[in-house]
Scaffold this motif. Structure first.
Motif, PDB file in Angstrom:
ATOM      1  N   TYR A  14       0.815  -1.214   0.000  1.00 17.60           N
ATOM      2  CA  TYR A  14       0.000   0.000   0.000  1.00 17.60           C
ATOM      3  C   TYR A  14       0.852   1.269   0.000  1.00 17.60           C
ATOM      4  O   TYR A  14       0.380   2.335   0.401  1.00 17.60           O
ATOM      5  N   GLN A  17      -0.838   4.191  -1.805  1.00 17.76           N
ATOM      6  CA  GLN A  17      -2.018   4.666  -1.096  1.00 17.76           C
ATOM      7  C   GLN A  17      -1.621   5.455   0.151  1.00 17.76           C
ATOM      8  O   GLN A  17      -2.218   6.484   0.458  1.00 17.76           O
ATOM      9  N   GLU A  79      -8.791   2.550  -0.841  1.00 23.92           N
ATOM     10  CA  GLU A  79      -8.605   1.610  -1.949  1.00 23.92           C
ATOM     11  C   GLU A  79      -9.958   1.208  -2.548  1.00 23.92           C
ATOM     12  O   GLU A  79     -10.115   1.135  -3.758  1.00 23.92           O
TER      13      GLU A  79
END
Length: 82
Positions: A14, A17, A79
């Motif tokens: 991630y 993100q 997400e």
């Protein structure tokens, strides 16, 4: 040597993100910074650079875990919104 629990190391999948949320979500950025402050403090304590009670150390570890859970939920929500 104690492990650091850097959020990028905890969730390498991630990385993008996390970077995006730090830049565009003030609440995430505040929690992210607090997480890393606590993680750094725990690491210093475990290395012996700082001294504290066992209860305080455990309290900090619990706080770090709660922050990590909150941050993870925010990452997953971002997400899902994409």
């Amino acid at each position: 040597m104690p492990d650091k629990h850097d959020l990028h190391a905890e969730f390498p999948e991630y990385k993008e993100q996390i970077h995006h949320l730090k830049q565009h979500n003030n609440h995430f950025a505040v929690l992210f910074n607090r997480y890393h402050e606590i993680d750094h403090e725990i690491h210093r304590i475990e290395q012996g650079a700082e001294v504290c009670s066992d209860d305080y150390l455990e309290q900090q570890k619990v706080q770090r875990l709660h922050l990590k859970d909150d941050l993870y939920m925010m990452i997953k929500a971002a997400e899902a919104a994409v």
